[in-house]
Every structure is written in structure tokens, then in C-alpha cells.
Write a protein that holds these residues in place. Structure first.
Motif, PDB file in Angstrom:
ATOM      1  N   ASP A  29      48.401  43.890  45.225  1.00 13.76           N
ATOM      2  CA  ASP A  29      49.519  42.908  44.826  1.00 13.76           C
ATOM      3  C   ASP A  29      49.568  42.143  45.204  1.00 13.76           C
ATOM      4  N   GLN A  30      48.393  41.469  45.894  1.00 11.85           N
ATOM      5  CA  GLN A  30      48.601  40.235  46.764  1.00 11.85           C
ATOM      6  C   GLN A  30      48.423  39.213  45.671  1.00 11.85           C
ATOM      7  N   ASN A  31      48.322  37.822  46.380  1.00 15.96           N
ATOM      8  CA  ASN A  31      48.838  36.581  45.100  1.00 15.96           C
ATOM      9  C   ASN A  31      47.347  35.177  45.163  1.00 15.96           C
ATOM     10  N   ALA A  32      46.189  36.207  45.137  1.00 18.25           N
ATOM     11  CA  ALA A  32      45.033  35.742  45.157  1.00 18.25           C
ATOM     12  C   ALA A  32      44.361  36.462  43.882  1.00 18.25           C
ATOM     13  N   PRO A  33      42.912  35.016  43.685  1.00 16.49           N
ATOM     14  CA  PRO A  33      42.247  35.870  42.389  1.00 16.49           C
ATOM     15  C   PRO A  33      41.819  37.069  42.854  1.00 16.49           C
TER      16      PRO A  33
END
Lengths: 309, 275, 419
Positions: A258-262
Motif C-alpha cells: 500500500d505504499q506509493n511506489a511502482p
């Protein structure tokens, strides 16, 4: 058809083929990147770990005149790389028979209303390092056998303690691995370890989804080949609002999802795609094959919401 | 709870281990390590021969028999077998020889040293071509004193289960039967500490049921006697064909670890793990 | 009774009449529109009477007052209680409280404080107050200053939920889970009944059905087939009766024949919540020739954070899943790590077909005010037009707002994809 239904269908078909396919002549080779256990009579293919343990031992023991044996080992290694590159972690989440058995236990737990246990990321990392110990034993022990440093009962050391070896043959009527093997000290300790590991695994898996996958050395091997893998779970960072549905749905409790990384597919990910189904943001998560979108999260999808009161 | 678990495990191991500490020193084993092209066009088959225990310092005489492997039940054909005899030094651990046949082979080894005879038996795939090229090849009549014993049926490894009768099957060398058909062939089954239990099979009979109930510490040895002037010898059972499996202890261990893990997971007082 | 008491009572009555008139005016206007449908009557009738008694009668359950949507609705439903979000969009209610409080007090809180006087049943009953923003935190103290009437509340029926203001830290999530578990016990103590797995599953199922109904309604609004004013009215009735009935009514509403797609430029409405009867902004947006394609108002689309997805359906698992979803799924600027709320807007750009964002800030609503700065930068970087409107409940700034919205609509017409 929802992703979940498709996955379940693939899991069952794979189970039938890998467990019983040999009886109707299906031979998928000795380099399968999943627990297709050779100890199952009539199995449809062999798990690569068995070959790896065998080839390393034989190949090295042959010394200068390796020849055919090393060629064969190399051939199966390339087959393994090809199969892994094609499907990646889908082998774990969609095809592995032992994975399906773990899912059955999780289903049983859920049906009984027993709560799932949670392992913190720190503990997960600690426990997860066991798979590297397994890999080390797989690589180091066989040559020691061939060099007569270790007795032959150490042959296939990982298989000797793998819970798949005990559980999977049961589905084909093979019960001998339930017994302690009292032939000699080595077989005794190996069979004891096998039963102990299996007993702990069964209970652990009941309480925690896919617990054994944390220990699986195949997972480590498949993850190493990730740069070559055609099938990838990709996140579009600008579409993720951080609701956390993916992390809560994840079988493996991958915290990074759920982290904001591709790149959110860590080593534990088994491509079960529950995150994708749970995501309420269209296009935030997608499964791509050579960049082509196969499945994508849908805002307006209501399949994941079906709850039976 | 944790202490109780550890104590339980240790006690169980203390009960189990003395019985399990037996080491079948009498057996030898071997392992096919490589196959590759020989310089003269034949195929090399390497074997790694290990002896758990070697008595004396005399050389070890090893006789190999290659026989095509056939999955037709308990009967094996010896007719097309080829022999190979080799003298190896006491500390020699591996040797190579030429020969064998392509396809699946059943390979027997008989080794004599220190007045004792060792046997080994295995099934392997070979890629060799027919025809021995070694001048030390032993003539085929050597098969006459070679018993074809196996415990179990067909090509399944036999497992002796505690409390169950032992099934013994054997096939006889047709040549042997042909030559000695007027002699009584006896099977003398001896179990360590008990017996002998005498069983007389008929020539050509494939399966014999001894009626003996195996116990957990048994090692089965089979002595083959006949009324002729052939030497009798015992055949220590190759480990692969007689496994001492104790299901009861297995279930006990399984139960301990199932319950122990269950206790660890569900122990009260553990703070919930949140999100 | 002193003359002052009589005067105060007259003042209360007069205010109540003004509030009634304010609400009636907007309701009559809604009924008189060309695109009005009889199916909307259900929702408008609920909005007409939002008193605690009426809600209890309609839902058949005891009401628990909520100041914020943070508390998981499913828990209340599982306990057999009716969650009622206390809110006020009335200009008259808000202006009444101006006598007591600073000018920049949140109008919502001012309105609620007046409401406590006008509806005596409002205060005396169970309250669940998540500590979402400073105003909500201070509310319970502030109520003591409202009136000399004896407004003591039963402390056993009051629960504060200490909301951790970070969503992405495991410790914060754990603390919130503890709070939700305490809430569960609190609700059980109100009814004397345990909340078990079957009740939770039933409640989740109810809320999920409501989400499906909302999705269908969103779809209609996305296409511009239903006015966003009606959308706001329907969502405004969410807490005012039985939720299953509400879902069925919404579904029936969506199945009606609605006009063709509205080609007006679409905008995304973000910012402070909009409560009945303060439909000023949705009305002005329409008058300016725009349509609201989507929004992230906690009074509207995000009345709860999407449907619940479940894996672990044990009692604890369900509770933990609810806690996690309400905490992490909330886009309120009260959180310190709320940067990704803008992604909710960006991810809907294409599917909802809007080219601009209107960000509304209620005067006194500081978290939204602060967040509007960073959101503006990010949205403009992604090529979206942006308009910030700061307003309150009064009607004085209507012409000003309309002018600005009309100019915004003109600027959107030049954007590719807008006819």
C-alpha cells in the motif's frame, strides 16, 4: 469471471495435473518452479529443488569428465529459468499444489470463524531468512555426500524435511513419510525433522495464510529471476489513495503493497492478486504480461464485496 | 507452556532414540555418479562404492551383474545378464568400468571381504551400449550362485511395518532351476535374535508369505540353502528394501508438534497483533 | 421564570422557525425542479425531519450520535443501533451561536450547538466523538456553555475515540484498533448484547449493499444524468433511517429513466463537507453551467470509505478490517500523512471525465484551508484546472461565487475533451 474464480480454477486444474498427471502420461519435466513433489506416485512433473539437489551433487562428483550430467543439469536449469521468466510468482499463487493445500487450511480457519494471526514485518524478516538457510543446504550438502564426507542418507536434504514430501503423497495414498524411519541415526533424525516441520507447518498455516511460503526456497529463486519475469504486478503511484485495502487483503501481509511506489512486489508476494481485486481505484494495481495489462483494479467492481451474512 | 513443550519433546526423543540409533553397518551402497562417452565409443558408467565398514585389509572383490529391468511383477529375467568382476583396494572408494546395457538396468553387487559377504542392489538408467570391453569379465555361469532375492513385491520398495507380517518374494534364476530342478530349494528366513523360520518354496514360486510379524528392531536376513554342495550364505537385507518405519512414533511426534505450535499461537496473554 | 428566560425562549422559538423556513424553502425548490422524480420524495421527507425521535422511529433502533464518520458504521448496525451523524448546514443555526463563540468558529459546530437547544433529545443520549479535528475535540466542553438549561449528559453513554492523526504508521493503526475494540465494548454495553461474527457479517453486508447503491448513483451523476443537488440530498439522508431501505430506494431511483448525458463541463468537488440545507455550492455550480462529476466530501460520496473487502471473517478479523478501512481509507485533512488524498482525484480524471477541481473551504475549517495549498500545486502539475472557494453558510456571497464559477466554466470549455 472474476480473478478469484479464475485463480481457483487454475489452482484445481494444476493440482490434478501435477499430482495425478503422471498416471495418464503427462510428464512436465524436472524443472517446475513449484512444489510438484516427485515423491507423489504418478505425479505429473518434478519440483526443481529435487533436481537442483541431485545435479549439484552428481555434477561435482563427476570431476573432470562431467559431460552428459552437467549438460543435463544445465538444460534443466535453463528450463527452470524459462518457466520462471514466463510466469514468475504465478507459479506460487496459482499453480503450486502445496499452495492450494495451504489455501484449504485458510478456508477451514475462516469457515470456523477462527481469527488469522498476524506476524509483524520484523518477525517476518527473521523467519523468512530460513529459506536462505534451506537454499544453502540444497547447494552445499549434495557435494559433501558425493565426496563421502556425509553418508548417503543425507541425499536430497531439503526434500527430507520438506513438508510437501509428507503431505502431498498422502493425496496419492502414499503414507510412509508419516512414520519415523528407524533404519539408522541419520534417517531417524531426518524423518523426525520432517514430521516435526510438517506438524508445525500445518498448525502455522492454519492460523496464518500461506505461512510456509515465507520459508520456501523456490520463492527466493523465483524472486532472484524477477528482472527477467514477463508477468509483473505493477502499481500506478498517482492512482493510489492509500486506503490500505490491498494490504489488508494480502495473503502474505506484504506491508509495501500500500505504499506509493511502482514496485510493490516484494519477495513474499505470490501473485494471488487479492490486492488487485480489493483495490477501489481503477488502474492503481495491474498485472502486466510484457507490459500488456491482463488484469486491473476497478473502482466500480463489486465482486470483491460479496459477503455472505 | 514453552517449558512444558520442550520437556515433552526431550522426553519423547529420549524414548525414541536408543531404538533408532542402530546403524546398519553391514550394508554397502552405491550411487551412480556419471555417464559419459568413453574414448573407444562405448559408454562409461561410474559407480561410487562405499562401504560402511571394512573388516581386514584384504582386497575387496566386487562382482557386478547387469540385468535388464522389467516391470513384470516379481519375476526377473537373468538370461541376458552380464557380469563384471573387479578387485578393489580396501581404501578405494570409487572405481569405473566399462559396459552395461542401455535402458533401465538392475544392477547387483556382491562383495566379499574379511570373510563376510555384502550385497547391494539398485535400479538405474544407463546409456551404455551392449558388450563388455573389459577382459576381466566374468563368465555367465557365475549367475548360478547368485540368489535373486528381494523383499517386497514387484518393483515397490518394501516397507516392514511393525505388527504386520513380512512378505517376501523372490524370483529364481531359470538357469539355476534348470540345473538343480531335482534338488530341494529351501528358504531359511532368519530374523535377528529369533528363528530360523524355514520356508520351502516351490521352484518358480514368486511369492512367499513368511507369516512372521516384524518388530521394530528387526533386521531381516535371508539365508538360502539347498541340498547341494553350494555354499549357503546370508543376504543382509539392503536397506532400501526393508525400512524400519514406526508409524506410531511418527504420529506421536506429529501430535507433539501440532499441539505445541497450537499452544504457542493461541497462548493467552499475548497482546493482539494489530495492523 | 425571569423575563430573560422568556426572552431566551422566544429567541429559541424564532430561530427554530427560521431554520424550519430555511429547510422548507430548499425542499420546495427541489420538488419544483423540472428534473424532479417522485422517487426522490423518500429522501426529501427524511431531510424534512432529522430529529432524533424521527430517526429512531424510522429506523426502529436507538440512535447513537456521531460527530464524525470515523467510527465504523458497521459496528453500530451490528449492535442494533442507528448511527446518526450530527451535522448542521443551517445558516440560522450557525448564526445563532455567533453570540457565544469567536467569529471563525467552524459553522458546523456552531450549528450543532444551536441544534442541541432546539432538539432537547439531541444531547441526552449516547454520543461517540472521534477526535478528528480541534473543533470536534472541544465540542463537548463547548456544549456546557450553550444554555442555562440543565443539559447534563450521562457520562456512561459518552465515548471519545482518540483518533491517531497518522494513517501509515503501524503504531497509529494499532492504537486506532484498540480504540475501535473499546468502541465495540461500549456499544455492547449500550444494548447489553454481544456483537459477534454473524451480526458483524450482516452489518458489513448491509453497508456493502449501500456501497453498491452509491456506485450506481455515482455512475448516474458521473454521466450528468442526475443533478448533483439531488445527489447531495440523497446522500444527506444516509443516516436518517433504516440503511437497507435507503439502499433499496437508491437502487429504485437509479433504475428510473433519467435524461441523456449532460454535456456540461465536469468538475471534481473537493473540500469541506456540505450539509443540508446548505446546498448553496452544488446549486451555484449548476447555475454556472458546470456539473459535479465526482466528489470526495465526507457528507457525500465519501460518507464511508468504499465497500468493505474481507479476507479474515472471524470476529476479530472483521473488527480489525473495519478499523483499518475507516482509518486508512479516510481522506480527511486531519491526518498528517494525507498526501495521497489527491491521488483519489487523479485516479478518477478519465473515468469521471472532469477537467477541473473546485475546492471548497468552509470559513474556520483550518485543515482544509491548509491542505488546499498543496493540493492546488499537485493538481495543476497534472494539468487540472483549479478553483478555490472559501465560503460559509450565508447567502451573501452567492453573486461573487457564481461569477467566479462562471469564469471557471469558461476556462474549462477551452480544455480538450470538453464540448
Amino acid at each position: 469471471m472474476s480473478v478469484r474464480s479464475l485463480r481457483l480454477a487454475v489452482q484445481y486444474v494444476s493440482f490434478l495435473i501435477l499430482m495425478y498427471g503422471g498416471r495418464i502420461g503427462i510428464r512436465l519435466g524436472s524443472a517446475l518452479p513449484c512444489f510438484a513433489c516427485p515423491f507423489v506416485p504418478g505425479c505429473g512433473g518434478y519440483c526443481y529443488l529435487m533436481g537442483l539437489q541431485g545435479y549439484i551433487g552428481f555434477g561435482l562428483a563427476a570431476g573432470g569428465a562431467a559431460g552428459q550430467q552437467i549438460l543435463e543439469a544445465l538444460f534443466w536449469f535453463l528450463v527452470f529459468v524459462a518457466l520462471t521468466s514466463l510466469l514468475g510468482k504465478v507459479w506460487c499463487g496459482w499453480i503450486c499444489p502445496f499452495g492450494l493445500i495451504q489455501d484449504w487450511l485458510s478456508w477451514l480457519r475462516n469457515t470456523l470463524g477462527v481469527r488469522e494471526r498476524y506476524i509483524s514485518p520484523d518477525w517476518k524478516n527473521l523467519i523468512g531468512s530460513v529459506k536462505y538457510i534451506f537454499l544453502f543446504c540444497i547447494v552445499i550438502l549434495p557435494p559433501l555426500i558425493t565426496a563421502n564426507i556425509l553418508p548417503p542418507d543425507f541425499y536430497l536434504p531439503f526434500c527430507s524435511i520438506c513438508p510437501g514430501k509428507l503431505i502431498l503423497p498422502l493425496f496419492a495414498g502414499e503414507t510412509q513419510y508419516l512414520a519415523l524411519n528407524l533404519d539408522n541415526a541419520v534417517t531417524f533424525w531426518f524423518s523426525l525433522s520432517l514430521i516435526a516441520v510438517t506438524g508445525s507447518t500445518l498448525t502455522g498455516v492454519f492460523f496464518k495464510d500461506r505461512l510456509f511460503c515465507l520459508f520456501c526456497p523456490l520463492l527466493a529463486l523465483i524472486h532472484v529471476l524477477r528482472p527477467l519475469t514477463a508477468l509483473k504486478l505493477v502499481k500506478e503511484p498517482t492512482f493510489c489513495s492509500g486506503c490500505g485495502n490491498c494490504r489488508r487483503a494480502c495473503q502474505m501481509d506484504v506491508a509495501e503493497i500500500d505504499q506509493n511506489a511502482p514496485q510493490v512486489q516484494t519477495i513474499e508476494c505470490v501473485d494471488c492478486l487479492r490486492c488487485l481485486e480489493a483495490c477501489p481505484s481503477s488502474g492503481a494495481l495491474s498485472l502486466r504480461f510484457f507490459g500488456f495489462k491482463l488484469f486491473s483494479s476497478q473502482r466500480f467492481s463489486t465482486r470483491a464485496l460479496r459477503v455472505k451474512p | 507452556m514453552g517449558k512444558l513443550l520442550i520437556f515433552g519433546v526431550l522426553m519423547s526423543l529420549a524414548v525414541i532414540s536408543p531404538a533408532a540409533a542402530r546403524d546398519n553397518r553391514n550394508f554397502m551402497w552405491w550411487q551412480m555418479t556419471d555417464q559419459s562417452q568413453a574414448p573407444d565409443g562405448g559408454h562409461l558408467i561410474y559407480y561410487n562404492l562405499n562401504l560402511r565398514e571394512q573388516a581386514g585389509t584384504e582386497d575387496l572383490e566386487v562382482i557386478f551383474l547387469f540385468s535388464p529391468y522389467r516391470k513384470d511383477g516379481a519375476v526377473r529375467a537373468f538370461g541376458t545378464g552380464q557380469f563384471y568382476k573387479k578387485l578393489v583396494a580396501p581404501n578405494q572408494r570409487k572405481f569405473t568400468f566399462y559396459g552395461g546395457q542401455s535402458g533401465k538396468m538392475e544392477v547387483f553387487a556382491k562383495a566379499r571381504t574379511g570373510g563376510r559377504t555384502f550385497y547391494a542392489q539398485t535400479i538405474m538408467s544407463t546409456f551404455g551400449q551392449s558388450g563388455l570391453t573389459d577382459p576381466e569379465a566374468v563368465p555367465a555361469e557365475m549367475s548360478l550362485d547368485w540368489p535373486k532375492w528381494r523383499l517386497g513385491q514387484g518393483d515397490r520398495f518394501y516397507r516392514a511395518q511393525v505388527g504386520r507380517p513380512l512378505d517376501l518374494s523372490f524370483s529364481q534364476n531359470p538357469n539355476f532351476v534348470q540345473v538343480f530342478e531335482d534338488q530341494v530349494v529351501m528358504g531359511n528366513f532368519r530374523f535377528q535374535g529369533r528363528g530360523p523360520y524355514v520356508y520351502t518354496p516351490s521352484p518358480g514360486q514368486g511369492l512367499a508369505r513368511s507369516g512372521y510379524t516384524a518388530r521394530k528392531t528387526d533386521l531381516v536376513s535371508v539365508a538360502f540353502l539347498d541340498n547341494g554342495d553350494r555354499a549357503s550364505f546370508s543376504l543382509p537385507v539392503y536397506r532400501a528394501y526393508y525400512s524400519q518405519l514406526d508409524y506410531n512414533k511418527g504420529f506421536l511426534v506429529m501430535g507433539i508438534f501440532l499441539a505445541g505450535t497450537l499452544g504457542l499461537v493461541t497462548a493467552k496473554g499475548r497482546r493482539f497483533q494489530g495492523l | 421564570m425571569s423575563p430573560n428566560d422568556t426572552r431566551r425562549e422566544r429567541l429559541y422559538r424564532k430561530t427554530a422557525q427560521k431554520v424550519q423556513a430555511e429547510e422548507t424553502q430548499i425542499l420546495d425548490w427541489l420538488r419544483a425542479r423540472d428534473d424532479y422524480r417522485p422517487e426522490l420524495d423518500y429522501f426529501l421527507a427524511q431531510l424534512a425531519d432529522r430529529s432524533v425521535r424521527a430517526v429512531e422511529r424510522r429506523s426502529g433502533r436507538k440512535v447513537v450520535r456521531l460527530l464524525c464518520n470515523q467510527a465504523p458504521l458497521e459496528l453500530f448496525l451490528a449492535a442494533g443501533l442507528q448511527p446518526l451523524r450530527i451535522a448542521s448546514g443551517s445558516f440560522n443555526e450557525a448564526s445563532f451561536s455567533v453570540h457565544n463563540w469567536p467569529a471563525l468558529t467552524c459553522p458546523l459546530i456552531k450549528g450543532i450547538l444551536t441544534g442541541l437547544i432546539l432538539d432537547p433529545n439531541l444531547l441526552t443520549g449516547p454520543w461517540v466523538i472521534p477526535s478528528s479535528c480541534d473543533w470536534v475535540v472541544k465540542f463537548w466542553e463547548m456544549r456546557l456553555e450553550v444554555s442555562p438549561l440543565d443539559m447534563t449528559a450521562n457520562d456512561k453513554e459518552l465515548m471519545f475515540l482518540e483518533l491517531p492523526h497518522f494513517k501509515n504508521r503501524p503504531k497509529s493503526r494499532n492504537r486506532w484498533l484498540e480504540e475501535v475494540l473499546e468502541l465495540k465494548k461500549f456499544l455492547e454495553s449500550l444494548t447489553g448484547r454481544k456483537i459477534r461474527r454473524p451480526e458483524l457479517l450482516q452489518a458489513v453486508s448491509t453497508v456493502n449493499r449501500a456501497w453498491q447503491a452509491i456506485l450506481a448513483l455515482k455512475d448516474l451523476r458521473r454521466q450528468g444524468r442526475i443533478s448533483s443537488v439531488y445527489f447531495s440530498a440523497v446522500m444527506g439522508a444516509f443516516f436518517l433511517g433504516d440503511l437497507d431501505t435507503w439502499s433499496n430506494q437508491v437502487t429504485a431511483l437509479c433504475q428510473k429513466l433519467w435524461p441523456a448525458e449532460n454535456p456540461a463541463p465536469g468538475i471534481f468537488l473537493a473540500g469541506s463537507p456540505i450539509f443540508f440545507p446548505n446546498f448553496k455550492l452544488p446549486v451555484l455550480i449548476e447555475e454556472a453551467g458546470l456539473r459535479i462529476a465526482a466528489d470526495d466530501l465526507c457528507s457525500s460520496e465519501r460518507v464511508f470509505p468504499s465497500g468493505q473487502v474481507l479476507e479474515d471473517t472471524s470476529e476479530f478479523g472483521l473488527t480489525a478490517a473495519l478499523a483499518g478501512r475507516y482509518h486508512q481509507g479516510c481522506l480527511c485533512p486531519t491526518f498528517g500523512d494525507n498526501e495521497r488524498r489527491v491521488n483519489n482525484i487523479l485516479s478518477q480524471t478519465e473515468e469521471s471525465n472532469f477537467q477541473g477541481v473546485v475546492f471548497t473551504v468552509l470559513k474556520g475549517c483550518h485543515p482544509y484551508d491548509l491542505e488546499s495549498v498543496t493540493i492546488e500545486k499537485t493538481l495543476k502539475k497534472h494539468g487540472l484546472r483549479y478553483l478555490r472557494l472559501e465560503t460559509d453558510y450565508s447567502a451573501e456571497d452567492r453573486p461573487n461565487l457564481l461569477t467566479r464559477l462562471e469564469a471557471f466554466a469558461s476556462s474549462l470549455k477551452g480544455v480538450r475533451g470538453v464540448s
